[in-house]
Design a protein around this motif. Structure first.
Motif, short mmCIF file in Angstrom:
data_model
loop_
_atom_site.label_atom_id
_atom_site.label_comp_id
_atom_site.label_asym_id
_atom_site.label_seq_id
_atom_site.Cartn_x
_atom_site.Cartn_y
_atom_site.Cartn_z
N ALA A 1 0.83 -1.21 0.00
CA ALA A 1 0.00 0.00 0.00
C ALA A 1 0.87 1.26 0.00
O ALA A 1 0.57 2.23 -0.71
N ALA A 2 1.96 1.25 0.77
CA ALA A 2 2.87 2.40 0.79
C ALA A 2 3.53 2.59 -0.57
O ALA A 2 3.69 3.73 -1.04
N LEU A 3 3.90 1.50 -1.22
CA LEU A 3 4.50 1.59 -2.56
C LEU A 3 3.49 2.10 -3.58
O LEU A 3 3.82 2.93 -4.43
N ASP A 4 2.25 1.60 -3.52
CA ASP A 4 1.21 2.08 -4.43
C ASP A 4 0.94 3.57 -4.25
O ASP A 4 0.74 4.30 -5.22
N THR A 5 0.96 4.04 -3.01
CA THR A 5 0.77 5.47 -2.74
C THR A 5 1.91 6.28 -3.33
O THR A 5 1.68 7.33 -3.96
N ALA A 6 3.15 5.81 -3.15
CA ALA A 6 4.30 6.51 -3.72
C ALA A 6 4.23 6.56 -5.24
O ALA A 6 4.54 7.57 -5.87
N LEU A 7 3.79 5.46 -5.85
CA LEU A 7 3.65 5.41 -7.31
C LEU A 7 2.55 6.35 -7.79
O LEU A 7 2.71 7.05 -8.80
N PRO B 1 13.13 4.70 -2.28
CA PRO B 1 13.25 5.29 -0.93
C PRO B 1 12.32 4.63 0.09
O PRO B 1 12.70 4.47 1.25
N VAL B 2 11.12 4.23 -0.32
CA VAL B 2 10.19 3.57 0.61
C VAL B 2 10.78 2.23 1.05
O VAL B 2 10.73 1.87 2.23
N LEU B 3 11.36 1.50 0.12
CA LEU B 3 11.92 0.19 0.44
C LEU B 3 13.23 0.29 1.22
O LEU B 3 13.56 -0.62 1.98
N GLU B 4 13.97 1.37 1.06
CA GLU B 4 15.20 1.55 1.83
C GLU B 4 14.90 1.67 3.32
O GLU B 4 15.71 1.28 4.15
N ASP B 5 13.73 2.21 3.64
CA ASP B 5 13.33 2.36 5.05
C ASP B 5 12.75 1.08 5.63
O ASP B 5 12.41 1.04 6.80
N HIS B 6 12.63 0.03 4.82
CA HIS B 6 12.06 -1.23 5.27
C HIS B 6 13.16 -2.09 5.89
O HIS B 6 14.34 -1.90 5.62
N ASP B 7 12.78 -3.08 6.70
CA ASP B 7 13.75 -3.90 7.42
C ASP B 7 14.43 -4.97 6.56
O ASP B 7 15.43 -5.53 6.98
#
Length: 191
Positions: free
Chosen positions: A42-48, A117-123
């Motif tokens: 959902a966060a990735l879809d929002t960024a897209l 950038p969203v995925l860089e903040d992921h664990d």
């Protein structure tokens, strides 16, 4: 005996039961697999949607969407045995013909700039990005085409960190990696 003279045997009933159980297991697996990372997707879809809104340019009638996030366990050659992610993004181009590589890699660069950038903040670290482009006529009698570009995560990092590294450079690097068998990278393969 059932009307018409047919009597189900034990083997037939067992076969039907096994097929039914396999169908239920497949549905449950797919649902679990799709929803295993719903917040991240959902966060990735929002960024897209923010970076590539509907109507951007002449070929994008809807924002790209995350089709899935594969979770890869470290393999035999991986010393860290670390779990890694491989997101897949679908980009529906409203073109009748095969798009040119310049247009494709402009979208590849834009998608990577939006989601990396969203995925860089992921664990979990990302190992690669799979970008699937659908295009061509699609209707009752004709099915559109789908082609995939796979980009190693290191290229996405360069795209965001180096101002002089742009879509053209990214394309050249993916072309080089596609020709080698020791690295993950694909240029315009079937989905």
């Amino acid at each position: 005996m059932i009307d018409g003279g047919f009597e189900p045997t034990g083997r037939l009933l067992a076969g039907v039961a096994v097929v039914g159980l396999l169908g239920v297991a497949t549905v449950l697996y797919r649902r679990r697999n799709r929803s295993s990372r719903p917040q991240l997707a959902a966060a990735l879809d929002t960024a897209l949607a923010d970076a590539l809104p509907s109507g951007r340019g002449t070929h994008l009638e809807q924002p790209p969407q995350v089709r899935g996030i594969d979770v890869l366990e470290g393999g035999e050659g991986d010393e860290t045995m670390e779990t890694q992610l491989a997101p897949a993004v679908r980009i529906d181009l409203e073109t009748a013909d095969t798009p040119g590589m310049e247009l494709v890699f402009d979208y590849v660069a834009d998608v990577l700039e939006a989601i990396h950038p969203v995925l860089e903040d992921h664990d979990k670290p990302v190992v690669r990005y799979d970008l699937e482009f659908s295009f061509g006529p699609d209707g009752l009698l004709v099915e559109g085409e789908c082609r995939r570009v796979t980009v190693p995560a290191a290229f996405a990092e360069r795209l965001l960190e180096e101002e002089t590294y742009r879509a053209f450079d990214l394309r050249k690097d993916v072309e080089r990696v596609d020709e080698r068998e020791d690295e993950v990278g694909t240029l315009w393969a079937a989905c």
